[in-house]
Write an enzyme that holds these catalytic residues in place. Structure first.
Site, short mmCIF file in Angstrom:
data_model
loop_
_atom_site.label_atom_id
_atom_site.label_comp_id
_atom_site.label_asym_id
_atom_site.label_seq_id
_atom_site.Cartn_x
_atom_site.Cartn_y
_atom_site.Cartn_z
N GLY A 20 0.91 -1.17 0.20
CA GLY A 20 -0.08 0.22 -0.34
C GLY A 20 0.72 1.51 0.22
O GLY A 20 0.35 2.31 -0.46
N VAL B 195 5.51 -2.85 4.56
CA VAL B 195 5.81 -4.02 3.07
C VAL B 195 4.16 -4.16 3.14
O VAL B 195 4.14 -5.50 1.91
CB VAL B 195 6.41 -3.94 2.99
N LYS B 196 3.11 -4.37 3.97
CA LYS B 196 1.89 -5.29 3.78
C LYS B 196 1.15 -4.54 2.72
O LYS B 196 1.11 -3.58 2.66
CB LYS B 196 1.05 -5.58 4.60
N THR B 197 -0.15 -5.43 2.10
CA THR B 197 -1.10 -4.73 1.14
C THR B 197 -1.10 -3.03 1.83
O THR B 197 -1.90 -2.75 0.53
CB THR B 197 -2.08 -5.95 0.62
#
Ligand SMILES: *Cc1c(COP(=O)(O)O)cnc(C)c1O
Length: 405
Positions: free
Chosen positions: A3, A185-187
């Site tokens: 994201g 670094v996640k969605t």
């Protein structure tokens, strides 16, 4: 994939709401905060978006797993079954509550092999923890059946598959509890953050207290709260929650872009008969953060990785088999039980046992697997080029190695 690629004025606005009141903490200060409750608002949005009864935000995905384990009563003497392919946080959480991590093989879903899970069950098994790696899911029907037959707790590590579904249900909301990570670094990201989701009120109440020093949050103020059990501080701040609130509104857009880019890239690789793809128990539920694909042999895979590197296009293609973080073969600190604080001797021995355990079934899968991260900001032209470059490299290596399958 992450994201952060779409960080913009929406995030700045939400953070500014908090900065203007100066109340950076999620609890208390009811007057001065002027009605700004970003963590509460994000928890409501999580329940709405993912269809769960309760959500408890915490400071990270690791904290979410730790909190969930505490809330589910997992600790000394308990064994938790988890996959040989996961992020180190999964076992860090198990060890931190004093339970024994028991690693078992993954199959071509890149997640828990249900038969390997069955074989690993002992009288001490308390929990099965599937990890929905790289955007896609474990075989939840099979794992749920095993949990029911053996009265085990099901805890989903869905940190990497925000927005994925299995037979219509959102990943992370199917088991007794599930977790997301909102690290950078996640969605979707909060910078740092995580959440415990559950449909069990007891698990929610326990998570709420556990993540805030055991406070029952029933007093007229924090000083008046009671402490029914010992907790810790895994609180999220209002600043972090504010970022997440802007991001969750963008999730549908992220998922739509991922799906589109994923299908274009998959189409390109499908032209090579020697390439096969990860098995996905519910194809329509893939969140498409990665395209994971297999080559015929370990040798060919090594050669493809070397060629991608030589052509300077390896970035974004992950060969987990040789990666220090995600696969059991490289977890020397785990296998040597290298901790700074002392561990119970039984726990230490059980952890060290993994040094000699046979993971050849996992090796046979992971040694042939490459996961390509799906970008959110790729232009159609860049996407086309990526597909063509990958196909050219694979064909070159197959030609050179004269592989036939
Ligand atoms: C990222 C991740 C975590 C931990 O999340 P943090 O927020 O970085 O602590 C746990 N499990 C998996 C599978 C992850 O990918």
């Amino acid at each position: 994939m992450p994201g952060f690629e779409f960080f913009g004025k929406e995030e700045i606005k939400e953070v500014n709401d908090v900065l203007e009141t100066g109340i950076l903490m999620r609890y208390g200060f009811d007057g001065p905060r002027k009605g700004i409750w970003k963590a509460k608002e994000l928890e409501d949005a999580i329940c709405q978006t993912f269809g769960c009864q309760h959500a408890q935000l915490v400071s990270s995905g690791t904290a979410a797993l730790t909190t969930a384990m505490g809330a589910l009563g997992i600790g000394y003497g308990d064994e938790v079954i988890l996959p040989s392919f996961t992020f180190v946080a999964s076992f860090e959480a198990v060890i931190s509550v004093g339970a024994v991590p028991v690693f078992v093989d993954v199959d071509d879903t890149l997640t828990l092999d249900p038969q390997a899970v069955r074989n690993a069950i002992t009288p001490k098994t308390k929990c099965i923890m599937p990890v929905h790696m790289c955007g896609s899911m474990a075989d939840m029907d099979a794992l749920q059946a095993i949990c029911e037959e053996n009265s085990l707790v099901l805890l989903e590590d869905a940190c990497q598959s925000i927005g994925g579904t299995y037979k219509g249900k959102k990943l992370g909301t199917i088991g007794d509890a599930g977790t997301f990570s909102f690290d950078f670094v996640k969605t979707i990201t909060c910078a740092e953050g995580g959440v415990v989701m559950t449909n069990r009120e007891d698990v929610y109440i326990a998570s709420d207290g556990y993540s805030d020093h055991g406070h029952d949050h029933k007093g007229a103020d924090r000083g008046a709260d009671l402490h029914p059990f010992i907790g810790y501080n895994f609180r999220i701040s209002e600043l972090h929650a504010a970022v997440g609130l802007a991001q969750i509104k963008k999730l549908d857009n992220f998922l739509a872009i991922q799906k589109k880019n994923h299908s274009v890239l998959k189409e390109a690789l499908t032209s090579i008969p020697e390439v096969s793809f990860r098995r996905i128990p519910d194809e329509s539920g893939d969140s498409c953060t990665f395209l994971s694909w297999f080559l015929p042999t370990e040798e060919v895979t090594h050669a493809v990785v070397a060629e991608l590197k030589a052509q300077n296009i390896l970035a974004g293609n992950f060969y987990w088999f040789v990666n220090n973080w995600h696969y059991v073969s490289k977890w020397d600190h785990l296998k040597q039980a290298t901790t700074l604080n002392g561990l119970h001797p039984d726990l230490k021995a059980a952890v060290m046992h993994h040094a000699t355990k046979d993971f050849s079934a996992s090796d046979a899968i992971m040694s042939r697997c490459i996961s390509t991260a799906i970008g959110l900001t790729w232009t159609d032209e860049q996407l086309k080029t990526k597909g063509e470059q990958l196909v050219a490299v694979i064909k070159k290596v197959l030609r050179e190695q004269k592989v036939s399958v």
